[in-house]
Design a protein around this motif. Structure first.
Motif, mmCIF file in Angstrom:
data_model
loop_
_atom_site.group_PDB
_atom_site.id
_atom_site.type_symbol
_atom_site.label_atom_id
_atom_site.label_comp_id
_atom_site.label_asym_id
_atom_site.label_seq_id
_atom_site.Cartn_x
_atom_site.Cartn_y
_atom_site.Cartn_z
ATOM 1 N N CYS A 42 0.828 -1.216 0.000
ATOM 2 C CA CYS A 42 0.000 0.000 0.000
ATOM 3 C C CYS A 42 0.863 1.268 0.000
ATOM 4 O O CYS A 42 1.583 1.535 0.967
ATOM 5 C CB CYS A 42 -0.917 0.000 1.219
ATOM 6 N N PRO A 55 -4.984 -0.383 3.785
ATOM 7 C CA PRO A 55 -6.261 -0.997 3.387
ATOM 8 C C PRO A 55 -7.017 -1.557 4.593
ATOM 9 O O PRO A 55 -8.213 -1.334 4.754
ATOM 10 C CB PRO A 55 -5.838 -2.122 2.443
ATOM 11 N N ARG A 58 -8.397 1.216 6.683
ATOM 12 C CA ARG A 58 -9.546 1.889 6.036
ATOM 13 C C ARG A 58 -10.795 1.005 6.121
ATOM 14 O O ARG A 58 -11.905 1.517 6.297
ATOM 15 C CB ARG A 58 -9.211 2.224 4.582
ATOM 16 N N CYS A 83 -6.649 7.655 -0.062
ATOM 17 C CA CYS A 83 -6.393 6.393 -0.775
ATOM 18 C C CYS A 83 -6.281 6.693 -2.275
ATOM 19 O O CYS A 83 -7.049 7.467 -2.831
ATOM 20 C CB CYS A 83 -7.549 5.431 -0.513
ATOM 21 N N LEU A 84 -5.327 6.043 -2.933
ATOM 22 C CA LEU A 84 -5.126 6.250 -4.382
ATOM 23 C C LEU A 84 -6.114 5.450 -5.238
ATOM 24 O O LEU A 84 -6.184 5.657 -6.443
ATOM 25 C CB LEU A 84 -3.714 5.806 -4.768
ATOM 26 N N CYS A 86 -5.570 2.560 -6.019
ATOM 27 C CA CYS A 86 -4.673 1.868 -6.958
ATOM 28 C C CYS A 86 -4.977 0.372 -7.026
ATOM 29 O O CYS A 86 -4.590 -0.305 -7.974
ATOM 30 C CB CYS A 86 -3.216 2.083 -6.563
ATOM 31 N N GLN A 87 -5.614 -0.138 -5.992
ATOM 32 C CA GLN A 87 -6.069 -1.532 -5.914
ATOM 33 C C GLN A 87 -4.936 -2.550 -5.826
ATOM 34 O O GLN A 87 -5.129 -3.735 -6.095
ATOM 35 C CB GLN A 87 -7.056 -1.862 -7.031
ATOM 36 N N CYS A 89 -3.748 -3.441 -3.101
ATOM 37 C CA CYS A 89 -4.153 -4.274 -1.961
ATOM 38 C C CYS A 89 -5.068 -5.404 -2.415
ATOM 39 O O CYS A 89 -5.037 -6.505 -1.867
ATOM 40 C CB CYS A 89 -4.835 -3.420 -0.893
ATOM 41 N N TYR A 99 -11.535 -4.483 -2.484
ATOM 42 C CA TYR A 99 -11.267 -3.191 -1.855
ATOM 43 C C TYR A 99 -11.679 -2.018 -2.744
ATOM 44 O O TYR A 99 -12.169 -1.004 -2.261
ATOM 45 C CB TYR A 99 -9.776 -3.090 -1.477
#
Ligand code: SF4
Ligand code: SF4
Length: 440
Positions: A42, A55, A58, A83-84, A86-87, A89, A99
């Motif tokens: 992350c 993650p 959150r 949070c970006l 970006c996935q 996680c 997520y």
């Protein structure tokens, strides 16, 4: 044509609860077993070291909001937007926690509670999703860059508004023309066509990189695909959805479905990873819309990212290779959201030959993330510095990547670091080699 799937990540693309996004799905939240295996991938956790910016943290915040322990505003709102998306996680999670859907649901919840005027919503609605607004904004920025106003204004901004000065310095050169204005509705290749593909020219891509759209078309023609350019197409809706405006995203999706269907194309090819990721989810997005849900599923099944499409349907390998050291950066919404990794890598490897060198942390977010690099400039810059240092270590003279946000962010990063690195889209790299083949 039968296709192989060189997916290196081993996960299926995400599907889930986008249709009912006024609350965060408890089913998705309780899937998290709090193992912490996502923490090391992350970027925001790496920046802060704070559990709440991870993650897992959150997801705990989401649960606390659901249970009424904390309010939607304050820490919750900050962390969901920090949070970006970006996935990374999601790729790392052994429990398959979706997520991306959770954080997008959280953002919808935040926006649904917001009262009064929202500048972000105004800009997204009028200047990204709105075709006329986008054209006006592109024309103003083009004038600013080409009239000499930029050279006069930047030193002034540097003194008076240093924050805006830094952000303005990251703006890529605007395209002279939108590709959608010059491409015919239908283009036939030389020889017998293998089928028809409809292309998304996009909003950011066409405003800033319309040459990539032209390269995309030329590469597809070279590979004997008939090209349809739906003229009524609009923004894919991803920026709106990721910013919490799901209703706007849905209305854009419906317009695109209508316009692409008319072409009768076999595939819908998209050269921007953020857009292809989102368009593959139209089926999920519109699943509670009885009029459009079946069409949306059908639509999404036809969507392919550019490099995924080329690799899986087969393409003519150029005889010329890219010169100098070449590397590849994986856009988050290609590798994590779509699990498309092996296909673009195989293409970049093929066209670079011995010149290919692996980029350390190729899947680590560059900090672009939609409008993240504007809203969270300082944090995005730290992520960009990390990316630039990895590029320096690899010694690349060319970096290939398939997303306009990543292209703009990394181009700004290497320019600031005074490095001689060209950032190119795979379509541009391939088209150059095809042109070079023709000369030899
Ligand atoms: S890896 Fe998955 S299950 Fe483990 S803490 Fe992260 S989100 Fe939860
Ligand atoms: S989406 Fe990216 S930034 Fe957000 S929690 Fe997951 S890994 Fe971290």
């Amino acid at each position: 044509m039968a296709v192989s799937n060189p997916d290196v990540t081993g996960h299926a693309p995400s599907v889930g609860s986008r249709g009912r996004l006024t609350e965060i799905s408890d089913d998705l939240i309780t899937q998290c077993m709090h193992c912490g295996l996502c923490l090391s991938v992350c970027p925001t956790y790496a920046l802060t070291g704070l559990e709440r910016s991870s993650p897992r943290g959150r997801i705990r915040l989401m649960k606390s909001v659901q249970d009424g322990i904390i309010p939607v505003s304050g820490t919750f709102e900050y962390e969901m937007n920090f949070c970006l998306d970006c996935q990374a996680c999601q790729t790392a999670c052994p429990a398959g926690v979706k997520y991306g859907e959770l954080v997008e649901s959280a953002r919808v919840l935040i926006e649904s509670r917001r009262k009064g005027f929202s500048l972000k919503k105004f800009i997204l609605t009028n200047f990204v999703a709105g075709k006329k607004g986008l054209r006006v904004a592109a024309a103003v920025l083009r004038f600013y860059q080409k009239s000499g106003a930029e050279k006069i204004l930047l030193p002034v901004l540097k003194v008076l508004m240093p924050g805006l000065y830094k952000r303005a310095g990251m703006l890529p050169c605007m395209s002279d023309k939108f590709a959608i204005d010059v491409l015919p509705e239908m283009l036939d290749p030389k020889g017998e066509a293998r089928g028809t593909v409809a292309i998304l020219t996009g909003c950011v891509m066409d405003a800033m990189y319309s040459d990539v759209n032209i390269d995309t078309v030329e590469v597809l023609l070279e590979n004997r695909w008939r090209i349809a350019t739906p003229t009524g197409q609009v923004c894919c809706g991803s920026v709106s959805a990721h910013s919490g405006d799901i209703e706007l995203a849905k209305s854009l999706a419906v317009r695109n479905i209508r316009d692409f269907e008319k072409t009768g194309a076999d595939y819908y090819v998209v050269n921007s990873a953020g857009c292809s990721a989102f368009m593959k989810e139209y089926g999920e997005l519109l699943k509670e819309d009885p009029q459009n849900c079946a069409r949306a599923v059908e639509f999404s099944a036809r969507v392919k990212d550019f490099s995924e499409f080329l690799y899986e349907t087969g393409y003519r390998k150029p005889t010329t290779k890219l010169g100098g050291v070449v590397t590849y950066h994986e856009p988050c919404h290609l590798v994590h959201a779509q699990k498309v990794s092996g296909q673009p890598r195989a293409i970049v490897n093929e066209i670079s030959g011995e010149n290919y060198r692996e980029l350390n942390e190729a899947t680590w977010c560059c900090g672009s993330a939609g409008i993240y690099n504007v809203v969270h400039y300082e944090e995005a810059s730290k992520l960009l510095e990390r990316k630039v240092e990895n590029i320096r270590a690899c010694g690349a003279g060319t970096l290939v990547t398939g997303n306009p946000g990543c292209m703009a962010q990394i181009t700004a990063g290497v320019k600031n670091a005074r490095m001689d690195v060209e950032v190119v889209h795979p379509a541009t790299a391939l088209n150059r080699l095809y042109k070079s083949d023709r000369k030899t």
